[in-house]
Design an enzyme around this catalytic site. Structure first.
Site, PDB file in Angstrom:
ATOM      1  N   GLU A   1       0.499 -11.597  -2.802  1.00  0.00           N
ATOM      2  CA  GLU A   1      -0.958 -11.553  -2.676  1.00  0.00           C
ATOM      3  C   GLU A   1      -1.630 -11.142  -3.984  1.00  0.00           C
ATOM      4  O   GLU A   1      -2.833 -11.326  -4.153  1.00  0.00           O
ATOM      5  CB  GLU A   1      -1.376 -10.613  -1.526  1.00  0.00           C
ATOM      6  CG  GLU A   1      -1.167  -9.129  -1.752  1.00  0.00           C
ATOM      7  CD  GLU A   1       0.276  -8.663  -1.517  1.00  0.00           C
ATOM      8  OE1 GLU A   1       1.191  -9.510  -1.460  1.00  0.00           O
ATOM      9  OE2 GLU A   1       0.483  -7.446  -1.411  1.00  0.00           O
TER      10      GLU A   1
ATOM     11  N   ARG B   1      12.751   3.487  -0.829  1.00  0.00           N
ATOM     12  CA  ARG B   1      11.386   3.397  -1.374  1.00  0.00           C
ATOM     13  C   ARG B   1      11.374   3.776  -2.857  1.00  0.00           C
ATOM     14  O   ARG B   1      12.146   4.631  -3.283  1.00  0.00           O
ATOM     15  CB  ARG B   1      10.453   4.341  -0.614  1.00  0.00           C
ATOM     16  CG  ARG B   1      10.256   3.935   0.830  1.00  0.00           C
ATOM     17  CD  ARG B   1       9.570   5.055   1.601  1.00  0.00           C
ATOM     18  NE  ARG B   1       8.277   5.389   1.041  1.00  0.00           N
ATOM     19  CZ  ARG B   1       7.758   6.619   1.067  1.00  0.00           C
ATOM     20  NH1 ARG B   1       8.424   7.612   1.598  1.00  0.00           N
ATOM     21  NH2 ARG B   1       6.577   6.839   0.558  1.00  0.00           N
TER      22      ARG B   1
ATOM     23  N   CYS C   1       6.109  -5.370   0.481  1.00  0.00           N
ATOM     24  CA  CYS C   1       6.264  -4.046  -0.137  1.00  0.00           C
ATOM     25  C   CYS C   1       6.179  -2.903   0.883  1.00  0.00           C
ATOM     26  O   CYS C   1       7.146  -2.687   1.607  1.00  0.00           O
ATOM     27  CB  CYS C   1       5.250  -3.910  -1.268  1.00  0.00           C
ATOM     28  SG  CYS C   1       5.774  -2.728  -2.497  1.00  0.00           S
TER      29      CYS C   1
ATOM     30  N   HIS D   1       4.745  -8.574  -4.379  1.00  0.00           N
ATOM     31  CA  HIS D   1       3.379  -8.782  -3.864  1.00  0.00           C
ATOM     32  C   HIS D   1       2.860 -10.192  -4.155  1.00  0.00           C
ATOM     33  O   HIS D   1       2.134 -10.371  -5.136  1.00  0.00           O
ATOM     34  CB  HIS D   1       2.418  -7.799  -4.541  1.00  0.00           C
ATOM     35  CG  HIS D   1       2.599  -6.390  -4.141  1.00  0.00           C
ATOM     36  ND1 HIS D   1       2.006  -5.846  -3.024  1.00  0.00           N
ATOM     37  CD2 HIS D   1       3.295  -5.402  -4.710  1.00  0.00           C
ATOM     38  CE1 HIS D   1       2.327  -4.580  -2.923  1.00  0.00           C
ATOM     39  NE2 HIS D   1       3.113  -4.277  -3.927  1.00  0.00           N
TER      40      HIS D   1
ATOM     41  N   ILE E   1       5.381  -3.357  -7.696  1.00  0.00           N
ATOM     42  CA  ILE E   1       4.630  -2.121  -7.936  1.00  0.00           C
ATOM     43  C   ILE E   1       5.241  -0.999  -7.103  1.00  0.00           C
ATOM     44  O   ILE E   1       5.162  -1.034  -5.869  1.00  0.00           O
ATOM     45  CB  ILE E   1       3.146  -2.308  -7.551  1.00  0.00           C
ATOM     46  CG1 ILE E   1       2.529  -3.463  -8.343  1.00  0.00           C
ATOM     47  CG2 ILE E   1       2.362  -1.013  -7.792  1.00  0.00           C
ATOM     48  CD1 ILE E   1       1.159  -3.878  -7.858  1.00  0.00           C
ATOM     49  N   ARG E   2       5.838  -0.041  -7.753  1.00  0.00           N
ATOM     50  CA  ARG E   2       6.538   1.047  -7.044  1.00  0.00           C
ATOM     51  C   ARG E   2       7.306   0.449  -5.854  1.00  0.00           C
ATOM     52  O   ARG E   2       7.188   0.874  -4.710  1.00  0.00           O
ATOM     53  CB  ARG E   2       5.543   2.124  -6.571  1.00  0.00           C
ATOM     54  CG  ARG E   2       4.928   2.901  -7.729  1.00  0.00           C
ATOM     55  CD  ARG E   2       4.297   4.197  -7.276  1.00  0.00           C
ATOM     56  NE  ARG E   2       3.367   3.976  -6.184  1.00  0.00           N
ATOM     57  CZ  ARG E   2       3.400   4.610  -5.019  1.00  0.00           C
ATOM     58  NH1 ARG E   2       4.301   5.530  -4.794  1.00  0.00           N
ATOM     59  NH2 ARG E   2       2.514   4.329  -4.104  1.00  0.00           N
TER      60      ARG E   2
ATOM     61  N   GLY F   1       0.866  -1.179   0.000  1.00  0.00           N
ATOM     62  CA  GLY F   1       0.000   0.000   0.000  1.00  0.00           C
ATOM     63  C   GLY F   1       0.893   1.215   0.000  1.00  0.00           C
ATOM     64  O   GLY F   1       1.889   1.246  -0.715  1.00  0.00           O
ATOM     65  N   GLU F   2       0.568   2.164   0.825  1.00  0.00           N
ATOM     66  CA  GLU F   2       1.386   3.380   0.919  1.00  0.00           C
ATOM     67  C   GLU F   2       1.939   3.453   2.338  1.00  0.00           C
ATOM     68  O   GLU F   2       1.187   3.643   3.297  1.00  0.00           O
ATOM     69  CB  GLU F   2       0.510   4.591   0.568  1.00  0.00           C
ATOM     70  CG  GLU F   2       1.252   5.909   0.539  1.00  0.00           C
ATOM     71  CD  GLU F   2       2.486   5.892  -0.354  1.00  0.00           C
ATOM     72  OE1 GLU F   2       2.411   5.349  -1.473  1.00  0.00           O
ATOM     73  OE2 GLU F   2       3.536   6.391   0.084  1.00  0.00           O
ATOM     74  N   SER F   3       3.251   3.295   2.462  1.00  0.00           N
ATOM     75  CA  SER F   3       3.842   3.140   3.795  1.00  0.00           C
ATOM     76  C   SER F   3       3.620   4.367   4.686  1.00  0.00           C
ATOM     77  O   SER F   3       3.409   4.223   5.898  1.00  0.00           O
ATOM     78  CB  SER F   3       5.339   2.831   3.675  1.00  0.00           C
ATOM     79  OG  SER F   3       5.985   3.811   2.897  1.00  0.00           O
TER      80      SER F   3
HETATM   81  N1  GLN Z   1       5.809   2.923  -2.891  1.00  0.00           N
HETATM   82  C1  GLN Z   1       5.050   2.521  -1.752  1.00  0.00           C
HETATM   83  C2  GLN Z   1       5.597   3.172  -0.481  1.00  0.00           C
HETATM   84  O1  GLN Z   1       6.625   3.797  -0.492  1.00  0.00           O
HETATM   85  C3  GLN Z   1       5.014   1.022  -1.600  1.00  0.00           C
HETATM   86  C4  GLN Z   1       4.369   0.416  -2.797  1.00  0.00           C
HETATM   87  C5  GLN Z   1       3.657  -0.873  -2.559  1.00  0.00           C
HETATM   88  O2  GLN Z   1       3.382  -1.294  -1.446  1.00  0.00           O
HETATM   89  N2  GLN Z   1       3.285  -1.472  -3.666  1.00  0.00           N
HETATM   90  O3  GLN Z   1       4.980   3.052   0.516  1.00  0.00           O
END
Ligand code: GLN
Length: 195
Positions: free
Chosen positions: A178, A111, A80, A176, A140-141, A48-50
């Site tokens: 999942e 990150r 992630c 990921h 993903i990112r 997700g977004e940390s």
């Molecule tokens: N880029 C996100 C972060 O810095 C992590 C990306 C992800 O969980 N797919 O939190």
């Protein structure tokens, strides 16, 4: 064994689905409050977004109890953003201020180091101890694991690069599982946590 998924933000339903498929009849617990954390014996930290997840951990009162459970050795699989939140050290990166971390994984991480959303990719990952073909890694990112300290062990690689580590009973993956439809890593983790 009761398994929880930290359910504040991110790909929570995907982890819940994988766990329900692997252990039918033993529903995984979405963890959004300290009382729910107290019920579980193992925890998944989703992608997700940390920075958002860190803020919600503080606002929900989960930060301190989770830090304690990590110290006590609870089995955790973090993917992630989850890996980012557990890292010992975050390097400055392109994505603005870093979140605070728990430091439960002896790794140094940057990150979004593989690039932006459109540079997300899928590729084979070699995982030690995993039966069958290479694991389909969904990135993903993704955070990059820059170095692995002496308390952690690399166990998943993409080419020469480390993309999965373990430190005691805590696992961190840059990709990921999942989202891959392949539950072998979830199964490997559960089988070990249940021992
Ligand atoms: N880029 C996100 C972060 O810095 C992590 C990306 C992800 O969980 N797919 O939190």
């Amino acid at each position: 064994m009761k398994v929880g998924v930290l359910a504040l933000q991110g790909d929570v339903p995907e982890h819940l689905r994988a766990l329900a498929a692997l252990r039918p009849g033993r529903a995984p617990v979405p963890v959004g409050r300290p009382e729910e954390l107290a019920e579980v014996d193992a925890l998944f930290l989703p992608g997700g977004e940390s920075t958002t997840i860190a803020r919600l951990l503080q606002e929900s009162g989960l930060w301190r109890p989770l830090a304690r459970r990590l110290e006590e050795g609870m089995p955790v699989l973090a993917t992630c953003a989850g890996l980012i939140l557990l890292a010992r050290q975050l390097e400055p990166g392109p994505s603005g201020p870093n979140p605070p971390t728990f430091g439960a994984l002896d790794v140094r991480v940057r990150r979004n180091d593989y690039g932006a959303q459109r540079e997300s990719f899928e590729g084979p990952v070699e995982v030690d101890g995993l039966p069958g073909p290479p694991f389909p890694g969904v990135f993903i990112r993704a955070p990059r694991i820059l170095s692995v300290g002496p308390k952690a062990t690399a166990f998943a690689r993409r080419g020469a690069e480390v993309v999965g580590v373990r430190h005691g009973r805590v696992w961190g993956l840059a990709f990921h599982p999942e989202l891959s439809g392949d539950w072998r890593l979830h199964e490997l983790f559960l089988a070990e946590a249940e021992r």
